[in-house]
Design a protein around this motif. Sequence first.
Motif, PDB file in Angstrom:
ATOM      1  N   PHE A 197      49.823  19.133 -71.138  1.00  0.00           N
ATOM      2  CA  PHE A 197      50.423  18.664 -69.885  1.00  0.00           C
ATOM      3  C   PHE A 197      51.030  19.816 -69.080  1.00  0.00           C
ATOM      4  O   PHE A 197      51.119  19.732 -67.854  1.00  0.00           O
ATOM      5  CB  PHE A 197      51.470  17.585 -70.170  1.00  0.00           C
ATOM      6  CG  PHE A 197      50.866  16.266 -70.541  1.00  0.00           C
ATOM      7  CD1 PHE A 197      50.192  15.499 -69.605  1.00  0.00           C
ATOM      8  CD2 PHE A 197      50.949  15.790 -71.843  1.00  0.00           C
ATOM      9  CE1 PHE A 197      49.619  14.287 -69.945  1.00  0.00           C
ATOM     10  CE2 PHE A 197      50.381  14.577 -72.202  1.00  0.00           C
ATOM     11  CZ  PHE A 197      49.711  13.822 -71.250  1.00  0.00           C
ATOM     12  N   GLY A 198      51.445  20.886 -69.766  1.00  0.00           N
ATOM     13  CA  GLY A 198      51.895  22.069 -69.036  1.00  0.00           C
ATOM     14  C   GLY A 198      50.760  22.666 -68.213  1.00  0.00           C
ATOM     15  O   GLY A 198      50.938  23.028 -67.047  1.00  0.00           O
ATOM     16  N   SER A 199      49.580  22.742 -68.830  1.00  0.00           N
ATOM     17  CA  SER A 199      48.406  23.247 -68.103  1.00  0.00           C
ATOM     18  C   SER A 199      48.009  22.297 -66.983  1.00  0.00           C
ATOM     19  O   SER A 199      47.633  22.734 -65.883  1.00  0.00           O
ATOM     20  CB  SER A 199      47.238  23.435 -69.076  1.00  0.00           C
ATOM     21  OG  SER A 199      47.565  24.355 -70.097  1.00  0.00           O
ATOM     22  N   LEU A 200      48.104  21.005 -67.250  1.00  0.00           N
ATOM     23  CA  LEU A 200      47.760  20.015 -66.226  1.00  0.00           C
ATOM     24  C   LEU A 200      48.701  20.106 -65.027  1.00  0.00           C
ATOM     25  O   LEU A 200      48.285  19.885 -63.883  1.00  0.00           O
ATOM     26  CB  LEU A 200      47.801  18.611 -66.834  1.00  0.00           C
ATOM     27  CG  LEU A 200      47.359  17.456 -65.919  1.00  0.00           C
ATOM     28  CD1 LEU A 200      45.906  17.636 -65.496  1.00  0.00           C
ATOM     29  CD2 LEU A 200      47.549  16.114 -66.637  1.00  0.00           C
ATOM     30  N   SER A 201      49.958  20.462 -65.287  1.00  0.00           N
ATOM     31  CA  SER A 201      50.921  20.565 -64.185  1.00  0.00           C
ATOM     32  C   SER A 201      50.561  21.684 -63.214  1.00  0.00           C
ATOM     33  O   SER A 201      50.969  21.647 -62.046  1.00  0.00           O
ATOM     34  CB  SER A 201      52.332  20.785 -64.743  1.00  0.00           C
ATOM     35  OG  SER A 201      52.482  22.108 -65.237  1.00  0.00           O
ATOM     36  N   ASP A 202      49.832  22.693 -63.692  1.00  0.00           N
ATOM     37  CA  ASP A 202      49.374  23.749 -62.786  1.00  0.00           C
ATOM     38  C   ASP A 202      48.322  23.232 -61.808  1.00  0.00           C
ATOM     39  O   ASP A 202      48.095  23.844 -60.761  1.00  0.00           O
ATOM     40  CB  ASP A 202      48.777  24.914 -63.599  1.00  0.00           C
ATOM     41  CG  ASP A 202      49.838  25.724 -64.328  1.00  0.00           C
ATOM     42  OD1 ASP A 202      50.937  25.884 -63.774  1.00  0.00           O
ATOM     43  OD2 ASP A 202      49.574  26.183 -65.460  1.00  0.00           O
ATOM     44  N   ARG A 203      47.690  22.121 -62.147  1.00  0.00           N
ATOM     45  CA  ARG A 203      46.622  21.569 -61.297  1.00  0.00           C
ATOM     46  C   ARG A 203      47.118  20.450 -60.376  1.00  0.00           C
ATOM     47  O   ARG A 203      46.739  20.396 -59.211  1.00  0.00           O
ATOM     48  CB  ARG A 203      45.493  21.035 -62.181  1.00  0.00           C
ATOM     49  CG  ARG A 203      44.895  22.071 -63.107  1.00  0.00           C
ATOM     50  CD  ARG A 203      43.841  21.443 -63.999  1.00  0.00           C
ATOM     51  NE  ARG A 203      43.362  22.376 -65.014  1.00  0.00           N
ATOM     52  CZ  ARG A 203      42.500  22.044 -65.958  1.00  0.00           C
ATOM     53  NH1 ARG A 203      42.014  20.809 -66.030  1.00  0.00           N
ATOM     54  NH2 ARG A 203      42.121  22.942 -66.856  1.00  0.00           N
ATOM     55  N   ILE A 204      47.936  19.556 -60.932  1.00  0.00           N
ATOM     56  CA  ILE A 204      48.333  18.385 -60.144  1.00  0.00           C
ATOM     57  C   ILE A 204      49.805  18.390 -59.758  1.00  0.00           C
ATOM     58  O   ILE A 204      50.267  17.494 -59.054  1.00  0.00           O
ATOM     59  CB  ILE A 204      47.998  17.076 -60.893  1.00  0.00           C
ATOM     60  CG1 ILE A 204      48.872  16.921 -62.139  1.00  0.00           C
ATOM     61  CG2 ILE A 204      46.521  17.024 -61.275  1.00  0.00           C
ATOM     62  CD1 ILE A 204      48.711  15.576 -62.826  1.00  0.00           C
ATOM     63  N   GLY A 205      50.563  19.369 -60.251  1.00  0.00           N
ATOM     64  CA  GLY A 205      51.982  19.436 -59.914  1.00  0.00           C
ATOM     65  C   GLY A 205      52.871  18.959 -61.043  1.00  0.00           C
ATOM     66  O   GLY A 205      52.438  18.231 -61.940  1.00  0.00           O
ATOM     67  N   ARG A 206      54.153  19.359 -60.986  1.00  0.00           N
ATOM     68  CA  ARG A 206      55.102  19.013 -62.056  1.00  0.00           C
ATOM     69  C   ARG A 206      55.639  17.586 -61.919  1.00  0.00           C
ATOM     70  O   ARG A 206      55.787  16.869 -62.895  1.00  0.00           O
ATOM     71  CB  ARG A 206      56.286  19.974 -62.072  1.00  0.00           C
ATOM     72  CG  ARG A 206      56.021  21.404 -61.664  1.00  0.00           C
ATOM     73  CD  ARG A 206      55.047  22.153 -62.534  1.00  0.00           C
ATOM     74  NE  ARG A 206      54.974  23.554 -62.126  1.00  0.00           N
ATOM     75  CZ  ARG A 206      53.985  24.363 -62.434  1.00  0.00           C
ATOM     76  NH1 ARG A 206      52.952  23.928 -63.147  1.00  0.00           N
ATOM     77  NH2 ARG A 206      54.004  25.622 -62.037  1.00  0.00           N
ATOM     78  N   LYS A 207      55.907  17.190 -60.685  1.00  0.00           N
ATOM     79  CA  LYS A 207      56.571  15.906 -60.450  1.00  0.00           C
ATOM     80  C   LYS A 207      55.797  14.713 -60.998  1.00  0.00           C
ATOM     81  O   LYS A 207      56.384  13.848 -61.667  1.00  0.00           O
ATOM     82  CB  LYS A 207      56.848  15.721 -58.952  1.00  0.00           C
ATOM     83  CG  LYS A 207      57.583  14.436 -58.622  1.00  0.00           C
ATOM     84  CD  LYS A 207      57.875  14.357 -57.125  1.00  0.00           C
ATOM     85  CE  LYS A 207      58.547  13.027 -56.776  1.00  0.00           C
ATOM     86  NZ  LYS A 207      58.833  12.936 -55.322  1.00  0.00           N
ATOM     87  N   PRO A 208      54.495  14.573 -60.737  1.00  0.00           N
ATOM     88  CA  PRO A 208      53.767  13.403 -61.256  1.00  0.00           C
ATOM     89  C   PRO A 208      53.836  13.288 -62.776  1.00  0.00           C
ATOM     90  O   PRO A 208      53.955  12.182 -63.322  1.00  0.00           O
ATOM     91  CB  PRO A 208      52.328  13.634 -60.776  1.00  0.00           C
ATOM     92  CG  PRO A 208      52.444  14.540 -59.607  1.00  0.00           C
ATOM     93  CD  PRO A 208      53.604  15.429 -59.906  1.00  0.00           C
ATOM     94  N   ILE A 209      53.778  14.422 -63.472  1.00  0.00           N
ATOM     95  CA  ILE A 209      53.809  14.391 -64.934  1.00  0.00           C
ATOM     96  C   ILE A 209      55.193  13.992 -65.441  1.00  0.00           C
ATOM     97  O   ILE A 209      55.324  13.195 -66.378  1.00  0.00           O
ATOM     98  CB  ILE A 209      53.389  15.758 -65.491  1.00  0.00           C
ATOM     99  CG1 ILE A 209      51.906  15.990 -65.191  1.00  0.00           C
ATOM    100  CG2 ILE A 209      53.652  15.849 -66.994  1.00  0.00           C
ATOM    101  CD1 ILE A 209      51.391  17.328 -65.619  1.00  0.00           C
ATOM    102  N   ILE A 210      56.235  14.531 -64.815  1.00  0.00           N
ATOM    103  CA  ILE A 210      57.602  14.172 -65.218  1.00  0.00           C
ATOM    104  C   ILE A 210      57.857  12.690 -64.976  1.00  0.00           C
ATOM    105  O   ILE A 210      58.398  11.982 -65.843  1.00  0.00           O
ATOM    106  CB  ILE A 210      58.626  15.030 -64.452  1.00  0.00           C
ATOM    107  CG1 ILE A 210      58.502  16.492 -64.870  1.00  0.00           C
ATOM    108  CG2 ILE A 210      60.040  14.521 -64.706  1.00  0.00           C
ATOM    109  CD1 ILE A 210      59.340  17.438 -64.043  1.00  0.00           C
TER     110      ILE A 210
END
Length: 388
Positions: free
Chosen positions: A304-317
Motif C-alpha cells: 500500500f505504500g507503493s500504491l500510495s505513490d500512484r493514487i495518493g495517500r489520502k484514499p488509502i488512509i
Amino acid sequence: MATVEGRISHAPMTAEERKVIFASSLGTVFEWYDFYLAGSLAIYISKTFFSGVNPTAGFIFTLLGFAAGFAVRPFGAIVFGRLGDMVGRKYTFLVTIVIMGLSTFLIGFLPGYATIGIAAPVIFIAMRLLQGLALGGEYGGAATYVAEHAPSNKRGAWTAWIQTTATLGLFISLIVILAVRTITGEEQFGAWAWRIPFLVSILLLAVSVWIRMKLHESPVFERIKSEGKTSKVPLTEAFDEWKNLKIVLLALFGLTAGQAVVWWYTGQFYSLFFLTQTLKVDGTSANIMVAVALLIGTPFFVFFGSLSDRIGRKPIIMAGCLIAALSFFPLFKALAHYTNPALETATQKSPIVVIANPDECSFQFNPVGTSKFRRHAISRRARCRKPA
C-alpha cells in the motif's frame, strides 16, 4: 547514490539506497522490539514490580506504565527532531538507540517490589519514559532520513519499510518470548526467565550502533546545512505560525491518530490482551496467533505504500480507517466465538446486570480496590437504576 529532494527517478534501486532503507529500518525494528516488550510481558511485570497491590490493580498499573511510554513520544519527537536539525539525522539516531537499548537492558536487571519496594515501579516507569522519548525521536527521524533519500515518486514505497518496523518489532518480541518460554518452561519463565528478552536488547543495541555508524548523513540535510538554510527556531516556525501549525494538527488528528489506534493499539496489542485476559487463551497460543497475523499483514505495508505513490495517500488512509470501523466489532466477536465458545455461550445464557442506587452511582474506576460496590447477578447490561 545520494538523492536530491524533489528528484523523480525510474532507475532501479542502488546498493547504497538499499543500505539506507535496511539500516534505518533494522535499527527502528530493534527499538520497537525494546518498546513492545513491556506490553508483551505485562502480566509478569505486574507480578514483579507492582506486587504491592492486588493482581488486577497491578496489571492496570503495568498497562498505565506501558502507556506512559506512548504519552511522552510527542516530546521525544520534538526534542530529538530539534537535535536532528542541529547536528544531523545520523547522530540523533545513535543517541536515541543507545537510550532505548540501555533502558530496556536495565529493566531486565531491575529488582522487584519484594526487594526494593516502591522504588521498583518508580524506576520501571522512569525507564518507560526514557523509552518513549527515544522512540519518539527514532521513529520520526528514521522516516525523515529515508524520505530525504527517496525520489519524490517513490517516497511511499521507501518509507513504507519504516512502517513495517513496529509490526516486525512486536513480531520479534513474541518470537523471542516463545523461544525463551519453550526452553525454560512455563514455571521458570514466570519466575525469572521473562527477563531474558529484555537482556537480549544489549546485543541488538550493539548491532544497531555498528550498522548506524556506517550510514552517511542525509543528502538533503547536508545541502541545507552547506547553504546555511537550517532553521534557527524550528519549534517556533512549526507551532507559532498558524499555516504550519494547521498542517501539524491535520497530520496528527486527521492522519496518524486514527491509524495508530487501528494498527498498533487495537489491532495488535489489545487483541493480545483480549485473547489472554478476557478469553483466557494460554500465553503461548495467543503469542503464536498474533505472531502469525503480524507475519501475514506485514507485506501489505510495502504494497500500500507503493500504491500510495500512484493514487495518493489520502484514499488509502481513508479506506483503511473505514475498513477498521466496519470490521473490528465482528472480528473481535469472531475471536470470542472461535477461541472460547464456552465463554461466549455462558455470557448469553447467564447475563449480568449491575444495580445501584442512582443517588450513589458514580465513576467507579478504582484500580487499587479500596471502594466496595454491591452487585446483583441478573443481567449483563451494566447500568444505574433504583434497586427493586
